[in-house]
Design an enzyme around this catalytic site. Sequence first.
Site, PDB file in Angstrom:
ATOM      1  N   ARG A  12       0.839  -1.217   0.000  1.00 31.98           N
ATOM      2  CA  ARG A  12       0.000   0.000   0.000  1.00 31.98           C
ATOM      3  C   ARG A  12       0.865   1.256   0.000  1.00 31.98           C
ATOM      4  NH1 ARG A  12      -3.111  -3.739   2.985  1.00 31.98           N
ATOM      5  NH2 ARG A  12      -1.407  -3.710   4.482  1.00 31.98           N
ATOM      6  N   ALA A  99      11.423   7.080  11.045  1.00 25.08           N
ATOM      7  CA  ALA A  99      10.272   7.759  11.653  1.00 25.08           C
ATOM      8  C   ALA A  99       9.080   6.819  11.627  1.00 25.08           C
ATOM      9  CB  ALA A  99       9.948   9.044  10.897  1.00 25.08           C
ATOM     10  N   HIS A 132      -6.595   1.365  12.950  1.00 25.16           N
ATOM     11  CA  HIS A 132      -6.068   1.158  11.601  1.00 25.16           C
ATOM     12  C   HIS A 132      -6.902   0.114  10.860  1.00 25.16           C
ATOM     13  CE1 HIS A 132      -2.522   3.199  13.235  1.00 25.16           C
ATOM     14  NE2 HIS A 132      -2.178   3.451  11.977  1.00 25.16           N
ATOM     15  N   HIS A 133      -6.697   0.068   9.552  1.00 26.47           N
ATOM     16  CA  HIS A 133      -7.356  -0.894   8.658  1.00 26.47           C
ATOM     17  C   HIS A 133      -7.131  -2.342   9.098  1.00 26.47           C
ATOM     18  CE1 HIS A 133      -3.377  -1.712   6.828  1.00 26.47           C
ATOM     19  NE2 HIS A 133      -3.172  -0.430   7.073  1.00 26.47           N
ATOM     20  N   LYS A 136      -3.559  -4.302   8.741  1.00 29.29           N
ATOM     21  CA  LYS A 136      -2.308  -3.911   9.413  1.00 29.29           C
ATOM     22  C   LYS A 136      -1.776  -5.082  10.234  1.00 29.29           C
ATOM     23  CE  LYS A 136      -0.106  -0.357  12.247  1.00 29.29           C
ATOM     24  NZ  LYS A 136       1.056  -0.247  11.360  1.00 29.29           N
TER      25      LYS A 136
HETATM   26  P1  NAD Z   1       1.827  -3.755   2.925  1.00 27.44           P
HETATM   27  O1  NAD Z   1       1.711  -5.086   3.572  1.00 27.44           O
HETATM   28  O2  NAD Z   1       0.722  -3.244   2.056  1.00 27.44           O
HETATM   29  O3  NAD Z   1       3.176  -3.689   2.030  1.00 27.44           O
HETATM   30  C1  NAD Z   1       4.412  -4.189   2.435  1.00 27.44           C
HETATM   31  C2  NAD Z   1       5.127  -4.684   1.192  1.00 27.44           C
HETATM   32  O4  NAD Z   1       6.454  -5.077   1.589  1.00 27.44           O
HETATM   33  C3  NAD Z   1       4.453  -5.906   0.544  1.00 27.44           C
HETATM   34  O5  NAD Z   1       4.284  -5.692  -0.849  1.00 27.44           O
HETATM   35  C4  NAD Z   1       5.435  -7.040   0.842  1.00 27.44           C
HETATM   36  O6  NAD Z   1       5.441  -8.046  -0.176  1.00 27.44           O
HETATM   37  C5  NAD Z   1       6.756  -6.267   0.882  1.00 27.44           C
HETATM   38  N1  NAD Z   1       7.836  -7.011   1.544  1.00 27.44           N
HETATM   39  C6  NAD Z   1       7.769  -7.884   2.569  1.00 27.44           C
HETATM   40  N2  NAD Z   1       8.987  -8.398   2.831  1.00 27.44           N
HETATM   41  C7  NAD Z   1       9.846  -7.813   1.956  1.00 27.44           C
HETATM   42  C8  NAD Z   1      11.242  -7.924   1.725  1.00 27.44           C
HETATM   43  N3  NAD Z   1      11.990  -8.793   2.418  1.00 27.44           N
HETATM   44  N4  NAD Z   1      11.802  -7.141   0.757  1.00 27.44           N
HETATM   45  C9  NAD Z   1      11.055  -6.279   0.030  1.00 27.44           C
HETATM   46  N5  NAD Z   1       9.711  -6.160   0.177  1.00 27.44           N
HETATM   47  C10 NAD Z   1       9.123  -6.915   1.144  1.00 27.44           C
HETATM   48  O7  NAD Z   1       2.103  -2.727   4.121  1.00 27.44           O
HETATM   49  P2  NAD Z   1       1.967  -1.131   4.093  1.00 27.44           P
HETATM   50  O8  NAD Z   1       0.623  -0.751   4.633  1.00 27.44           O
HETATM   51  O9  NAD Z   1       2.426  -0.597   2.776  1.00 27.44           O
HETATM   52  O10 NAD Z   1       3.012  -0.746   5.240  1.00 27.44           O
HETATM   53  C11 NAD Z   1       4.384  -1.109   5.118  1.00 27.44           C
HETATM   54  C12 NAD Z   1       5.117  -0.719   6.394  1.00 27.44           C
HETATM   55  O11 NAD Z   1       5.131   0.712   6.544  1.00 27.44           O
HETATM   56  C13 NAD Z   1       4.481  -1.254   7.675  1.00 27.44           C
HETATM   57  O12 NAD Z   1       5.493  -1.581   8.586  1.00 27.44           O
HETATM   58  C14 NAD Z   1       3.664  -0.066   8.177  1.00 27.44           C
HETATM   59  O13 NAD Z   1       3.421  -0.113   9.566  1.00 27.44           O
HETATM   60  C15 NAD Z   1       4.585   1.057   7.805  1.00 27.44           C
HETATM   61  N6  NAD Z   1       3.956   2.378   7.671  1.00 27.44           N
HETATM   62  C16 NAD Z   1       4.683   3.439   8.122  1.00 27.44           C
HETATM   63  C17 NAD Z   1       4.208   4.719   7.953  1.00 27.44           C
HETATM   64  C18 NAD Z   1       5.083   5.870   8.376  1.00 27.44           C
HETATM   65  O14 NAD Z   1       4.702   7.047   8.173  1.00 27.44           O
HETATM   66  N7  NAD Z   1       6.272   5.605   8.952  1.00 27.44           N
HETATM   67  C19 NAD Z   1       2.965   4.943   7.339  1.00 27.44           C
HETATM   68  C20 NAD Z   1       2.238   3.835   6.894  1.00 27.44           C
HETATM   69  C21 NAD Z   1       2.758   2.551   7.053  1.00 27.44           C
END
Ligand code: NAD
Length: 244
Positions: A12, A99, A132-133, A136
Amino acid sequence: MTCIIIAGSRGRMGQALLACAARIPDVKVVGAVDQGDDLSAIIDKADVVIDFSFHNATLGIAELCAKHGKAVVIGTTGHSAEEKAKIIALQAQIPMVMATNFSTGVNTLFWLTRKAAGILGPAFDLEVVEMHHRLKKDAPSGTATTLLEILADVRKLQLAEALRHGREGIVGERTQNEIGIHAIRGGDVVGDHTVIFANNGERVELTHKASSRDTFANGALRAAQWLVKQKAGLYDMQDVLGLK
Ligand code: NAD
């Protein structure tokens, strides 16, 4: 021009980053990797890697950045204490921004939470609620954890001892030295956080609601552009926004 690689590109946040980066003239996406792809084969094309993947992938990504002298922006949350310590240790070698939340609004919430906790003092009970959705994977959210760390810091409490994850059963009366955290999951909620300060006769609530992932993506892209001009070290979004 800042050349970036996005890790977690099919997720996402990865998709939001690709869409937002395409709208910024000074940013060029030179690679996008997800599970099973080989970051080492393309890393030399980039100035900075932006990681929004999974907690167990971040250390390997950051180590590769250190090996190739590339900056890294880490948005992934849910790292264990051990993972986090190893990631943070790389700050001696490369510039890193880590962050739990890249939105300007949430970083304002962090600032307000610290101020409010200091002004209101120990008579106010502290509780954090996040939603959250349903997809998560980690709980409580990284953002909620940062809010809890701020509250514990102001109150001079050890967070591990003060924390109460939800409440169940005969838990007894609430003590002054506890901080409650409640993680709600459901639907497609991008990210809501409320900090509650409750006293007899009055209550203050600070709330932030994100309705689009673009707010995190644009913040991370801003951090990437800022980071390539910094020396090795560990920075957060407050540094990027000049709030310190
Ligand atoms: P998501 O599950 O939609 O996407 C994560 C992606 O990472 C997936 O496509 C997955 O296949 C991939 N992935 C998993 N292992 C991997 C690897 N070894 N190498 C490369 N890719 C890999 O999750 P999301 O909602 O996009 O969130 C991702 C992360 O970001 C989560 O940890 C979430 O909590 C965090 N997040 C942080 C913020 C912020 O502002 N810091 C905001 C939103 C989400």
